[in-house]
Motif scaffolding. Structure first.
Motif, PDB file in Angstrom:
ATOM      1  N   GLN A  22       0.832  -1.213   0.000  1.00 48.98           N
ATOM      2  CA  GLN A  22       0.000   0.000   0.000  1.00 48.98           C
ATOM      3  C   GLN A  22       0.866   1.262   0.000  1.00 48.98           C
ATOM      4  N   TRP A  23       1.978   1.191   0.752  1.00 46.12           N
ATOM      5  CA  TRP A  23       2.872   2.358   0.799  1.00 46.12           C
ATOM      6  C   TRP A  23       3.507   2.626  -0.563  1.00 46.12           C
ATOM      7  N   VAL A  24       3.938   1.550  -1.237  1.00 47.17           N
ATOM      8  CA  VAL A  24       4.603   1.733  -2.533  1.00 47.17           C
ATOM      9  C   VAL A  24       3.609   2.243  -3.579  1.00 47.17           C
ATOM     10  N   ILE A  25       2.399   1.653  -3.568  1.00 42.25           N
ATOM     11  CA  ILE A  25       1.401   2.020  -4.584  1.00 42.25           C
ATOM     12  C   ILE A  25       0.837   3.404  -4.336  1.00 42.25           C
TER      13      ILE A  25
ATOM     14  N   PHE B 144      -0.179  -6.306  -6.982  1.00 44.82           N
ATOM     15  CA  PHE B 144       0.733  -5.172  -7.214  1.00 44.82           C
ATOM     16  C   PHE B 144       0.111  -4.054  -8.032  1.00 44.82           C
ATOM     17  N   GLY B 147      -3.615  -3.514  -5.939  1.00 46.51           N
ATOM     18  CA  GLY B 147      -3.389  -3.302  -4.504  1.00 46.51           C
ATOM     19  C   GLY B 147      -4.416  -3.970  -3.604  1.00 46.51           C
ATOM     20  N   PHE B 191      11.669   5.335  -8.051  1.00 48.07           N
ATOM     21  CA  PHE B 191      11.296   5.143  -6.655  1.00 48.07           C
ATOM     22  C   PHE B 191      11.612   6.411  -5.879  1.00 48.07           C
ATOM     23  N   HIS B 193       9.836   7.819  -3.100  1.00 48.61           N
ATOM     24  CA  HIS B 193       8.986   8.035  -1.932  1.00 48.61           C
ATOM     25  C   HIS B 193       9.701   8.761  -0.790  1.00 48.61           C
TER      26      HIS B 193
END
Lengths: 351, 194
Positions: A22-25, B144, B147, B191, B193
């Motif tokens: 959930q964090w990555v998406i 993926f 989700g 990536f 985040h």
């Protein structure tokens, strides 16, 4: 979430973890903070966390297929199929358990009592009228909705029960959104029928949306969704019932079917609901009639040649004065407001 | 997609509100096509399935329940309808596969302009995914890409929750072996985040 759980995690474990995915998406501030402090506390996991996240993100860079160009087409097909649907459901035979049967018997007794009480109310007449330029929405006992245009009226009787069709009487113009309660078209119960009486036609429906206009001895019906049947109330057998499909438009006058065609933009017939004034390919005569019928104007046109002047295409305006401006400029005619709500239309005199 | 908003649309649609029904179609037409396209590249067949699904919804609306997630309910219904159609089609063309249609494919045609290092990594991910059996591919997709949780996946695919776990673990083992602890330099492909 706590760090401990994740200290021994392998790549596989991360990829199987709900919170991690959930964090990555869909990263939020809170999650970012959590994973940031986790990596500060457990730097040896950094490599795996980054690889797991990269794997998911890489996977998600796949091709999309949204088939946007067929969205409208498929929707039309769905509407069409629903309109044609015979609504047959197989008849199920089943027995209620004993206690349910007793409960049902009690409910019948209660129902009869309720019915006797409701009889007191059932003969009450309900009448709704609108003034010139007023648009009003009425909710009927079955939650169907009717939007009345200006200078129109709608009537029904009682509070409707299971044993009779739902019937309404309309004068003027209305937009109907009828609640569909029929499930089996082969066995239509009386109260599943909905009948609109107007002019010399009856419109019978199960559940649909449509626009009805009954003025100047003419009745026209435009169907937006669903399916309806038009029955002619006179004795002339030459007039058969007409079945309408979404987008169909019919016009009755002098006990005859005058027009039966398909509308290019069915939704336009009811734009008046949002207090817009709109026309498609309208003649000056139609515009003058609308001003009289819906807005209470009196319109004088002495020169009959002017009646058939036509504005090609769609007009959509928010007020009568805007409408008059558009008409005067487009048709190159002179519109004078001689008194309150009185209009005189003449040819444009040479300057 | 906003879950509460779609649940509200759903209950309004069940009472016969045509506009709510049309909004559900508008909201889910794209995602349903996208999911269906993984089972077959025959977009006509997917449209037929979406057509059947929505017509059936309208007709049976007064008998429908209130699903926890409208989206999952529609995915599940589309999946059943579409698989049935694909299997009928395959019967005619002679390709007979047991209980699963011929495949579940994810494509990456729009990735021509990746950096070289990224290409290597993305190639590995693609290769592993492509080597998985269809069911494992589907579970990876639902996990993926969409989700979804294990019980949501089990519900959509019509399998037990334990089978869902097992399927995913098998798929992940393959990933682990290829991308394993030291096999590869870490690449931060988009990536961002932190």
């Amino acid at each position: 979430m706590n760090f401990e759980k994740y200290t021994q995690f392998t790549l596989q474990d991360f990829l199987a973890d709900d919170d991690f995915i959930q964090w990555v998406i869909n990263p939020g501030e809170e999650q970012n903070a959590f994973w940031q402090s986790f990596l500060q506390a457990e730097p040896q996991q950094k490599n795996i966390v980054e690889k797991a996240a990269a794997t998911i993100l890489q996977y998600r860079k796949q091709d999309d297929f949204y088939n946007g160009e067929h969205k409208e087409l498929l929707w039309n097909r769905i509407e069409q199929s629903i309109a044609e649907q015979p609504l047959t459901t197989s008849k199920k035979v089943f027995r209620l358990p004993a206690f349910m049967r007793i409960a049902a018997a009690i409910m019948v007794v209660a129902g009869v009592s309720y019915w006797m009480i409701s009889q007191y109310n059932s003969t009450k007449q309900h009448l709704f009228t609108t003034a010139f330029g007023e648009v009003k929405t009425i909710t009927l006992p079955d939650h169907s909705q009717v939007t009345l245009n200006g200078n129109s009226s709608l009537a029904y009787s009682g509070s409707w029960n299971k044993d009779a069709a739902r019937e309404v009487w309309i004068k003027g113009e209305g937009y109907f959104n009828v609640t569909h309660i029929n499930r089996d078209s082969l066995h239509i119960k009386p109260n599943e029928r909905f009948i609109v009486h107007c002019g010399d036609v009856n419109i019978e429906v199960l559940g649909t949306t449509f626009n009805v206009k009954a003025r100047h001895g003419k009745t026209n019906v435009a169907l937006i969704t669903g399916k309806i049947r038009i029955d002619y109330t006179g004795t002339d057998t030459a007039n058969k019932a007409v079945i309408m499909r979404p987008g169909d438009y019919i016009e009755y006058a002098a006990k005859k079917l005058l027009v039966n065609k398909r509308l290019v933009k069915p939704a336009l017939v009811s734009t008046w609901r949002s207090s817009e004034i709109s026309f498609t390919d309208a003649t000056l005569k139609e515009i003058a009639e609308t001003l009289q019928d819906n807005y209470g104007y009196s319109v004088t046109i002495k020169d009959p040649a002017l009646f058939s002047l036509k504005i090609e295409g769609d007009i959509s305006v928010n007020s009568v004065s805007d409408l008059l401006d558009v008409v005067a400029t487009t048709l190159n005619i002179k519109i004078e407001q001689t008194a309150d709500k009185h209009i005189n239309i003449t040819k444009q005199t040479a300057p | 997609m906003r879950n509460e908003a779609n649940s509200a649309l759903w209950s309004s649609f069940k009472q016969g509100n045509w506009d709510a029904y049309a909004s559900l179609y508008n909201n889910y037409y794209g995602p349903l096509n996208n999911y269906g396209y993984k089972f077959t590249s025959n977009s006509k067949l997917i449209e037929d399935a979406i057509h059947d699904l929505f017509v059936r919804l309208w007709i049976t609306r007064s008998n429908l329940g209130d699903p926890a997630s409208v989206k999952n309910y529609l995915y599940k219904s589309l999946r059943n309808t579409l698989i049935r159609k694909i299997k009928t089609e395959e019967k005619y063309t002679g390709i007979d596969t047991e209980d699963y249609p011929s495949g579940f494919e994810v494509s990456y045609n729009s990735q021509a302009d990746l950096a070289i290092e990224e290409k290597e990594f993305s190639g590995k991910v693609k290769n592993i995914i492509n080597s998985l059996p269809p069911r494992q591919k589907e579970i990876i997709y639902l996990r993926f890409y969409e989700g979804l949780s294990y019980d949501e996946i089990a519900d959509i695919m019509g399998i037990g929750i334990n089978s869902a776990y097992k399927l995913l673990y098998k798929a992940l083992e393959n990933l682990q072996q290829t991308l394993g602890p030291s096999a590869l330099l870490c690449l931060l492909t988009g990536f961002t985040h932190f």
